[in-house]
Design an enzyme around this catalytic site. Structure first.
Site, short mmCIF file in Angstrom:
data_model
loop_
_atom_site.label_atom_id
_atom_site.label_comp_id
_atom_site.label_asym_id
_atom_site.label_seq_id
_atom_site.Cartn_x
_atom_site.Cartn_y
_atom_site.Cartn_z
N ASN A 165 -62.90 -11.47 54.19
CA ASN A 165 -62.67 -10.28 55.01
C ASN A 165 -61.66 -10.47 56.14
O ASN A 165 -61.24 -9.49 56.75
CB ASN A 165 -63.99 -9.76 55.59
CG ASN A 165 -64.94 -9.30 54.51
OD1 ASN A 165 -64.61 -9.26 53.32
ND2 ASN A 165 -66.14 -8.96 54.91
N HIS A 212 -65.37 -14.39 42.64
CA HIS A 212 -64.65 -13.98 43.85
C HIS A 212 -63.72 -15.09 44.36
O HIS A 212 -62.80 -14.82 45.13
CB HIS A 212 -65.66 -13.61 44.93
CG HIS A 212 -65.19 -12.55 45.89
ND1 HIS A 212 -64.32 -11.53 45.56
CD2 HIS A 212 -65.51 -12.34 47.19
CE1 HIS A 212 -64.13 -10.75 46.61
NE2 HIS A 212 -64.83 -11.23 47.62
N ASN A 231 -61.47 -6.48 49.89
CA ASN A 231 -61.51 -6.76 51.32
C ASN A 231 -60.47 -7.77 51.78
O ASN A 231 -59.97 -7.69 52.90
CB ASN A 231 -62.91 -7.21 51.74
CG ASN A 231 -63.91 -6.08 51.68
OD1 ASN A 231 -63.55 -4.91 51.83
ND2 ASN A 231 -65.16 -6.41 51.44
N ASP A 246 -59.19 -12.00 42.85
CA ASP A 246 -59.97 -11.45 41.74
C ASP A 246 -59.78 -9.93 41.68
O ASP A 246 -59.51 -9.30 42.69
CB ASP A 246 -61.45 -11.78 41.92
CG ASP A 246 -62.02 -11.22 43.22
OD1 ASP A 246 -61.53 -11.61 44.30
OD2 ASP A 246 -62.95 -10.39 43.17
#
Length: 186
Positions: free
Chosen positions: A66, A20, A112, A91
């Site tokens: 986020n 991530h 997100n 990613d």
């Protein structure tokens, strides 16, 4: 000309070298190649790099994935960078490991970080570089996979793709999104 390069990821040692956080790794590789250093600033670790008559504001948001839009919007406004001169790097589960995909716009595809940026900027018309992380995980284990470390067998491909990503950023800045897409979309 000024560019904003935003590598997406999460701050904290527990996220280092995870799938991530590949956006952070691409940003780091770019900054390292061009002799820059990061400083903690508003909503991000920020580095200013100059190369071929261009200025790059390179970000690693400290807002967590986020809320990435908060950092991107702040630095776009502060540095007066045009929407078409930003490049968001993140990613992508939908792409095989080591695949790059440059786009001038598009949906958040459930990511997100992109969702936050699109909500904050109120558009999906900004360039992004997707870095394929694959989707080799059992059903229901997506979060563990994304927040997991690379397999040792994946590392040679990841290192090679990191170098290609830096080249793609340079091509984007010097030759434009269309040329960069033609060269780096594999």
């Amino acid at each position: 000309m000024k560019f904003l390069i935003a590598g997406l990821g999460n701050i904290g040692n527990e996220y280092d070298a995870t799938r991530h956080n590949i956006g952070f790794e691409v940003a780091d590789a770019f900054v390292l190649k061009h002799g820059g250093n990061y400083a903690l600033d508003r909503h991000a670790f920020m580095s200013e790099v100059r190369w071929k008559g261009r200025t790059f504001i390179v970000l690693k948001p400290t807002t967590y994935m986020n809320l990435s839009g908060k950092a991107v919007k702040y630095w776009m406004d502060k540095e007066k960078i045009a929407l078409e001169n930003i490049l968001v790097i993140m990613d992508d589960l939908a792409l095989p490991v080591g695949t790059l995909r440059l786009r001038g716009s598009g949906s958040d595809a459930g990511h997100n970080g992109l969702k936050s940026i699109q909500q904050t900027l109120m558009t999906d018309k900004y360039p992004r570089l997707r870095f394929g992380i694959g989707n080799d995980f059992p059903k229901g284990r997506q979060v563990e996979f994304v927040l997991g470390k690379w397999k040792p067998s994946e590392m040679p491909v990841i290192k090679e793709t990191l170098l290609k990503s830096v080249d793609a950023i340079e091509c984007f800045a010097t030759q434009g999104i269309s040329k960069a897409m033609n060269v780096y979309n594999t």
